[in-house]
Design an enzyme around this catalytic site. Structure first.
Site, short mmCIF file in Angstrom:
data_model
loop_
_atom_site.label_atom_id
_atom_site.label_comp_id
_atom_site.label_asym_id
_atom_site.label_seq_id
_atom_site.Cartn_x
_atom_site.Cartn_y
_atom_site.Cartn_z
N GLU A 1 0.81 -1.23 0.00
CA GLU A 1 0.00 0.00 0.00
C GLU A 1 0.84 1.27 0.00
O GLU A 1 0.52 2.25 -0.68
CB GLU A 1 -0.96 0.02 1.20
CG GLU A 1 -2.17 -0.88 1.05
CD GLU A 1 -1.87 -2.36 1.28
OE1 GLU A 1 -0.75 -2.69 1.72
OE2 GLU A 1 -2.76 -3.20 1.02
N HIS B 1 -11.52 -4.94 8.73
CA HIS B 1 -12.06 -4.80 7.37
C HIS B 1 -13.38 -4.04 7.36
O HIS B 1 -14.17 -4.20 6.44
CB HIS B 1 -12.28 -6.17 6.72
CG HIS B 1 -11.04 -6.93 6.43
ND1 HIS B 1 -10.28 -7.51 7.41
CD2 HIS B 1 -10.40 -7.19 5.26
CE1 HIS B 1 -9.24 -8.12 6.86
NE2 HIS B 1 -9.28 -7.95 5.54
#
Ligand code: TPP
Ligand code: MG
Lengths: 343, 346
Positions: A69, A138
């Site tokens: 990321e 999440h």
């Protein structure tokens, strides 16, 4: 708008399709625009949003990345600084934590640090919120973090039409934009204007339902819940105006003011934990700037100050549902400290 | 050391001049800071001049660099103007960043300087993005030769960073990504044996950072970072590979900073023999000797170059001193390009 019902029906898209349509149109409009993200190419993204784009635009423009990321966001930023616009996807916005240096220390400040002599036209698509038992890593709603970092624009798209129009504006915007899209909205349907230039400007809220007694502010997955609560409250004789800010930075103060001028009461809903959420900022703006318009104390209806639990019944306890939203509105109606005619 | 025969005297002299420019820029900056002209941090580049100068000599007009907290050398080597640099350090309006950045953030995209960086390793992924833009320029050149971006189709992106930064995740992620996409990026690690106050052997188990390239199946080359011609040779090779589409290279330059980590740090954690060894290996002193021994220039010519540098810096300092301070409200400007009515979106 006088579109025929038939045409409107034809243009009903899901939120995911609307996002894809925005990406396709903008990639066609600007042949230098690149997409980056994990599994966005061949697999078409974990939620299928980028399906077909690799086949359509090729691997030089739809770039499947390693699971990195920080490097992905830095790469998107570096390309943008050289005038190549990019849209990077963060598969779950929780993973933005691994790219915080590039988002917060680099992208947000680059223009400022260089005295206005650079710009970074890029978008980070942040897949956000609960999705049913996705648990603590999440499911988060982190949008308020980024509103606390000057230099980032923060968009929260809640309907298919907004998703398309706001994403297109975000892509054409010369500054870094974080575009929050909610997992539970991907399959929601709605009318979506066709047309390459159907943009929705950043910084303009929307009245999602007209009403006169109380302004109910909601965005992302809380918007459909707020609308349902408003429907139920109408049966009790409470007229709720549902207002969606659509972008948190820039924030449409004038739009909020217009609604409060009508209603004089404010309830704000968010999925994120209560403490220091964007609700708090909206409440502060209203208290500081619109106090004379208020007939009752402001009420926040928020997620609990907990990580997101796994069990579906725990998850549903944590985030506001229609009933809690409606209860918040009723409380404000009861709590009126000044009579409607008094101020 | 190299044979000088393959280079023009003008090229060789320019390398010397640039190194002296950096050395004297930094020495003066330290002085000016002690006199109160510079409010912020300074991380002097003194001792490492051969790396920036040798590497940037291998670059052309369509290349880009990212730099570090120890960035003045890279910026000067890449063509930065000492006037605007001092003005920035002095926090004056004529600075490269209009007094919004300071030493850690000097940038000028037109010169190919994407920026110094206050975050150790922060510039590395950004250079990968520049590499991606440059790779795309090769496509643009084929399909839209009139697009101004096509001009940089032969460009490479260079990222400078330290031995300390080679322990950051950003370093590893970036090498992997650039290798995977065969991007025109050169990763230049200036191994000056310390990350802040910590010697290399206490922050990593390897001696040669170049070996980390093997994890990403890219070349890892070592240069004598105190030999400007060796740096030039190695970076030229990496640049040629990058320009020809053969992907990235990791170049490790072995060098040393003469002073403390920042201005004010006395560097007492370093053994005296080590410091003495590296002062003897001074890149400028040795290169000067080489030029004289190779009869490239006379002592007088070198002295004239030194004096020209003094003159340039004298004028740069005067320029910075005369530059106005920013007005306080300028703090609200430059947050966004497009700010929808409110300058800082307060
Ligand atoms: C992410 C981050 N961590 C720590 C620091 C503080 N810091 C500034 S410079 C430095 C040392 C960097 O060492 P190296 O990469 O070897 O570069 P050098 O200073 O030797 O040029 C540290 C720890 C920082 N600026 N950024
Ligand atoms: Mg070091």
């Amino acid at each position: 708008m006088t579109a025929t019902p038939k045409a409107e029906k034809e243009r009903r898209l899901t939120y995911a399709q609307a996002i894809r349509e925005a990406l396709v149109e903008e990639m066609e409009r600007d042949p230098s625009l690149l997409l980056l993200g994990e599994d966005i190419g061949e697999p078409g993204g974990v939620f299928g949003v980028t399906q077909g784009l690799l086949q359509r635009f090729g691997a030089e423009r739809v770039l499947d990345t390693p699971i990195s990321e920080e490097a992905v966001i830095g790469t998107a930023l570096g390309a943008a600084l050289l005038g190549v616009p990019t849209v990077a996807e963060i598969m779950f916005s929780d993973f933005a934590t691994l790219a915080m240096d590039q988002i917060v220390n680099q992208a947000a400040k680059f223009r400022y640090m260089t005295g206005g002599r650079t710009s970074a036209p890029f978008v980070i698509r942040m897949v956000t919120g609960t999705a049913g038992a996705t648990a603590a890593q999440h499911s988060q709603s982190l949008e308020a973090w980024f509103t606390a970092t000057p230099g980032l624009k923060v968009v929260t798209a809640s309907t298919p039409a907004d998703a398309k129009g706001l994403l297109k504006s975000a892509i054409r915007d010369p500054d870094p934009v974080l575009f929050f899209e909610h997992k539970l909205l991907y399959n929601s349907r709605g009318a979506v204007p066709a047309g390459v230039d159907s943009l929705i400007p950043l910084g303009e809220g929307r009245v999602a339902r007209e009403g006169s007694d109380v302004t109910l502010v909601a965005y992302l997955y809380m918007l459909p819940r707020a609308l349902k609560a408003a429907e139920a409250l109408a049966g009790e004789g409470i007229s709720v105006e549902v207002w969606d800010p659509r972008t948190l930075v820039p924030f449409d103060r004038a739009g909020l003011r217009r609604s409060l001028e009508k209603t004089g009461r404010l309830v704000i809903v968010q999925e994120a934990p209560r403490r220091n959420g964007f609700c708090a900022e909206i409440a502060a703006i209203a208290a500081e700037e619109f106090f004379p318009l208020l007939k009752a104390p402001i009420k926040r209806v928020c997620g609990t100050n907990t990580p997101m639990p796994y069990a579906p019944e725990l998850e549903q306890f944590v985030i506001p549902d229609e009933e809690r939203i409606a209860a918040g509105v009723r409380e404000v109606m009861r709590n009126a400290v000044r009579s409607a005619s008094g101020s | 050391m190299q044979s000088l025969a393959s280079y023009t005297p003008a090229f060789l002299k320019e390398l010397y001049r640039k190194m002296v420019l950096i050395r004297r820029f930094e020495e003066r900056a330290a002085e000016l800071r002690s006199l109160g002209y510079i409010p912020g941090f300074l991380h002097p580049y003194i001792g490492q001049e051969a790396v920036a100068v040798g590497a940037c000599a291998a670059l052309g007009p369509h290349d880009y660099i990212t730099s570090t907290h120890r960035g003045h050398g890279h910026i000067l080597a890449r063509g930065g103007d000492p006037r605007y640099m001092y003005a920035e350090l002095f926090a004056r309006r004529d600075g490269y960043n209009r007094a919004k950045g300071g030493s850690l953030h000097i940038a000028n995209i037109e010169l190919g300087i994407i920026g110094a960086n206050g975050i150790v390793g922060g510039g590395i992924p950004i250079a990968v993005g520049a590499g991606l833009a440059l790779k795309q320029a090769r496509q643009i050149a084929v399909h839209h030769p009139d697009d101004p971006r096509a001009r940089r189709a032969d460009g490479v992106a260079v990222t400078f960073f330290g031995d300390g930064a080679s322990n950051q995740g950003a370093f590893h992620e970036s090498l992997n990504l650039a290798a995977l996409w065969r991007l025109p990026v050169i990763f230049i690690c200036e191994n000056n044996l310390y990350g802040e106050f910590t010697p290399q052997h206490k922050h990593q188990t390897i001696r040669d950072i170049a070996t980390r390239a093997s994890s990403y199946a890219i070349p890892g080359l070592i240069a004598d970072g105190n030999d400007v011609l060796d740096v030039y040779r190695v970076v030229s090779k990496a640049a040629e590979d990058a320009r020809k589409g053969r992907g990235p290279t990791l170049v490790e330059c072995k060098t040393y900073r003469h002073r403390g980590h920042y201005e004010g740090d006395m560097g007492q954690y370093r053994p005296a023999e080590e410091v003495a060894f590296w002062l003897e290996a001074d890149p400028i002193k040795n290169y000067r000797r080489l030029l004289l021994a190779g009869a490239i220039c006379t002592e007088d010519e070198l002295r004239a170059l030194d004096q020209a540098v003094e003159q340039e810096l004298e004028e740069a300092v005067a320029f910075a001193k005369a530059s106005p301070h920013p007005a306080p409200e300028e703090a609200l400007e430059d947050v966004f390009v497009e700010s929808y009515g409110g300058r800082a979106l307060l």
